[in-house]
Design a protein around this motif. Structure first.
Motif, mmCIF file in Angstrom:
data_model
loop_
_atom_site.group_PDB
_atom_site.id
_atom_site.type_symbol
_atom_site.label_atom_id
_atom_site.label_comp_id
_atom_site.label_asym_id
_atom_site.label_seq_id
_atom_site.Cartn_x
_atom_site.Cartn_y
_atom_site.Cartn_z
ATOM 1 N N PHE A 52 0.829 -1.205 0.000
ATOM 2 C CA PHE A 52 0.000 0.000 0.000
ATOM 3 C C PHE A 52 0.863 1.254 0.000
ATOM 4 C CE2 PHE A 52 -2.432 3.427 1.898
ATOM 5 C CZ PHE A 52 -3.621 3.353 1.197
ATOM 6 N N ALA A 53 1.978 1.206 0.714
ATOM 7 C CA ALA A 53 2.870 2.366 0.783
ATOM 8 C C ALA A 53 3.448 2.717 -0.584
ATOM 9 C CB ALA A 53 4.002 2.092 1.773
ATOM 10 N N GLN A 54 3.449 1.761 -1.501
ATOM 11 C CA GLN A 54 4.024 1.971 -2.826
ATOM 12 C C GLN A 54 2.989 2.403 -3.867
ATOM 13 O OE1 GLN A 54 5.853 -1.851 -3.462
ATOM 14 N NE2 GLN A 54 7.565 -1.432 -2.081
ATOM 15 N N VAL A 55 1.764 2.625 -3.423
ATOM 16 C CA VAL A 55 0.724 3.095 -4.348
ATOM 17 C C VAL A 55 1.106 4.472 -4.869
ATOM 18 C CG1 VAL A 55 -1.680 3.838 -4.520
ATOM 19 C CG2 VAL A 55 -1.101 1.800 -3.196
ATOM 20 N N PRO A 56 1.033 4.697 -6.183
ATOM 21 C CA PRO A 56 1.361 6.021 -6.738
ATOM 22 C C PRO A 56 0.495 7.109 -6.121
ATOM 23 C CG PRO A 56 1.185 4.390 -8.485
ATOM 24 C CD PRO A 56 0.710 3.720 -7.233
ATOM 25 N N TYR A 57 1.098 8.230 -5.835
ATOM 26 C CA TYR A 57 0.407 9.321 -5.147
ATOM 27 C C TYR A 57 -0.859 9.758 -5.882
ATOM 28 C CZ TYR A 57 -0.733 14.059 -3.732
ATOM 29 O OH TYR A 57 -1.405 15.176 -3.339
ATOM 30 N N TYR A 58 -0.808 9.798 -7.205
ATOM 31 C CA TYR A 58 -1.952 10.318 -7.954
ATOM 32 C C TYR A 58 -3.176 9.408 -7.838
ATOM 33 C CZ TYR A 58 0.232 7.166 -11.399
ATOM 34 O OH TYR A 58 0.805 6.090 -12.019
ATOM 35 N N ASN A 59 -2.988 8.172 -7.374
ATOM 36 C CA ASN A 59 -4.130 7.270 -7.182
ATOM 37 C C ASN A 59 -4.863 7.536 -5.865
ATOM 38 O OD1 ASN A 59 -3.608 6.043 -9.584
ATOM 39 N ND2 ASN A 59 -2.761 4.161 -8.724
ATOM 40 N N ILE A 60 -4.196 8.180 -4.919
ATOM 41 C CA ILE A 60 -4.804 8.420 -3.612
ATOM 42 C C ILE A 60 -4.604 9.876 -3.175
ATOM 43 C CG2 ILE A 60 -4.712 6.047 -2.765
ATOM 44 C CD1 ILE A 60 -2.069 6.753 -1.401
ATOM 45 N N LYS A 61 -4.554 10.764 -4.115
ATOM 46 C CA LYS A 61 -4.247 12.166 -3.804
ATOM 47 C C LYS A 61 -5.313 12.830 -2.944
ATOM 48 C CE LYS A 61 -6.088 13.822 -8.252
ATOM 49 N NZ LYS A 61 -5.754 14.553 -9.495
ATOM 50 N N ASN A 62 -6.535 12.276 -2.938
ATOM 51 C CA ASN A 62 -7.603 12.863 -2.125
ATOM 52 C C ASN A 62 -7.780 12.166 -0.781
ATOM 53 O OD1 ASN A 62 -8.530 14.887 -4.009
ATOM 54 N ND2 ASN A 62 -9.355 13.234 -5.255
ATOM 55 N N LEU A 63 -6.955 11.179 -0.503
ATOM 56 C CA LEU A 63 -7.077 10.419 0.735
ATOM 57 C C LEU A 63 -6.820 11.298 1.955
ATOM 58 C CD1 LEU A 63 -7.595 7.479 1.666
ATOM 59 C CD2 LEU A 63 -5.124 7.203 1.789
ATOM 60 N N GLN A 64 -7.737 11.244 2.930
ATOM 61 C CA GLN A 64 -7.623 12.059 4.145
ATOM 62 C C GLN A 64 -7.566 11.204 5.410
ATOM 63 O OE1 GLN A 64 -10.951 14.742 4.085
ATOM 64 N NE2 GLN A 64 -10.332 15.734 2.177
ATOM 65 N N ASN A 65 -8.233 10.060 5.401
ATOM 66 C CA ASN A 65 -8.304 9.212 6.593
ATOM 67 C C ASN A 65 -7.931 7.775 6.232
ATOM 68 O OD1 ASN A 65 -9.640 11.273 8.397
ATOM 69 N ND2 ASN A 65 -11.171 11.116 6.775
ATOM 70 N N LEU A 66 -6.952 7.251 6.940
ATOM 71 C CA LEU A 66 -6.455 5.900 6.673
ATOM 72 C C LEU A 66 -6.345 5.154 7.999
ATOM 73 C CD1 LEU A 66 -5.242 3.989 4.494
ATOM 74 C CD2 LEU A 66 -3.002 4.944 5.065
ATOM 75 N N ASN A 67 -6.965 3.973 8.096
ATOM 76 C CA ASN A 67 -6.960 3.236 9.361
ATOM 77 C C ASN A 67 -6.565 1.776 9.130
ATOM 78 O OD1 ASN A 67 -7.336 2.246 11.918
ATOM 79 N ND2 ASN A 67 -9.449 2.955 12.132
ATOM 80 N N PHE A 68 -5.364 1.432 9.605
ATOM 81 C CA PHE A 68 -4.899 0.048 9.566
ATOM 82 C C PHE A 68 -4.674 -0.470 10.988
ATOM 83 C CE2 PHE A 68 -4.012 1.018 5.164
ATOM 84 C CZ PHE A 68 -4.141 -0.199 4.517
ATOM 85 N N GLY A 69 -5.356 0.114 11.962
ATOM 86 C CA GLY A 69 -5.184 -0.319 13.345
ATOM 87 C C GLY A 69 -5.607 -1.765 13.551
#
Length: 289
Positions: A256-273
């Protein structure tokens, strides 16, 4: 929540200046308790609306139209408490052309699902369909999906705690074309797993408007996450991605860390807890972002 915790909540609320939403559903609070909570919230000179049916308090904007004070508009039996402070009355009189940000919501059980499927024309203005803890299972989900083309206003679906399996995700893929305007889907606490994620990822890729995906507690591992990652370029508006409480390890998190930025540029909240991510996964994530 007991009396001691309730008193702690009352003491804390006046200090939460940026609070916009709180949910006390499935507590044993009484109507008197809710009145006390409402008084604390109003002490900050803000407009708050409370819905007795759902136990939700929502902050209203100053330009909120009077009509927007009804959260569950289609559900006439809901009992609501409308704050009547002078500040509130003053703002109720303010008229605005803006529509309320609150989504008209209906809560369905397994029993009244038949009402929806036999007379969908009665629900064409409903934007949020809440099937949480309704025991609809795979066949009930298929029944609902089969009439979604008759629900043009649908924006949000809540399907948590329904024992949905990978079979439901196959149904979702088949009918996802009719959900292309959906903005939020909550599939928490089901049995999707990696097998179901393959179908879910394929289906959600046909929903370009999707902004929130919640998949907590679904036994999803690295394989399932990678399938979802492969479809992120099809959902550029994604803002919230919640995979709390699954089986993801360093391998999936690194991917997931290697996903290109332009694919998730609008991402605001991420939860992998509450996954199985260790130092290697965290390092890959921090290096990337």
């Amino acid at each position: 929540i007991g009396e001691e915790s309730f008193q702690t909540i009352l003491k804390a609320l006046p200090y939460l200046k940026n609070l916009k939403y709180c949910n006390f559903s499935q507590t044993k609070f009484t109507e008197t308790d809710f009145d006390e909570i409402l008084k604390c919230l109003l002490s900050n000179n803000q407009n708050w609306k409370f819905n007795m049916n759902s136990g939700e308090f929502c902050l209203l904007k100053e330009d909120t139209d009077e009509s927007s004070l009804i959260v569950n508009e289609p559900k006439k039996e809901d009992k609501e408490i409308i704050p009547q402070s002078p500040f509130m009355r003053k703002n109720i009189r303010k008229k605005s052309r803006k529509k309320s940000c609150m989504i008209p919501e209906m809560k369905f059980s397994c029993q009244n699902l038949n009402s929806l499927t036999t007379s969908p024309e009665n629900y064409i203005n409903v934007k949020c369909f809440n099937f949480s803890e309704s025991n609809i299972k795979d066949e009930g989900f298929k029944q609902f999906l089969s009439i979604t083309f008759q629900l043009p206003s649908i924006e949000k679906i809540i399907l948590s705690f329904n024992e949905l399996t990978p079979v439901s995700m196959e149904y979702f893929t088949s009918f996802s074309f009719y959900l292309k305007h959906i903005k939020s889907i909550d599939l928490s606490s089901n049995n999707i797993g990696d097998t179901g994620m393959k179908s879910f990822a394929e289906g959600i890729s046909k929903c370009p408007s999707i902004e929130t995906i919640t998949l907590c507690w679904n036994k999803i591992g690295d394989k399932g996450l990678k399938m979802m990652i492969s479809k992120l370029d099809s959902i550029p508006n994604i803002k919230t991605f919640d995979l709390y409480g699954n089986l993801i390890t360093d391998e999936g998190f690194t991917a997931f860390a290697q996903v290109p930025y332009y694919n998730i540029k609008n991402l605001q909240n991420l939860n992998f807890g509450k996954n199985q991510i260790g130092n290697n996964g965290m390092k890959a994530f921090s290096d990337s972002f």
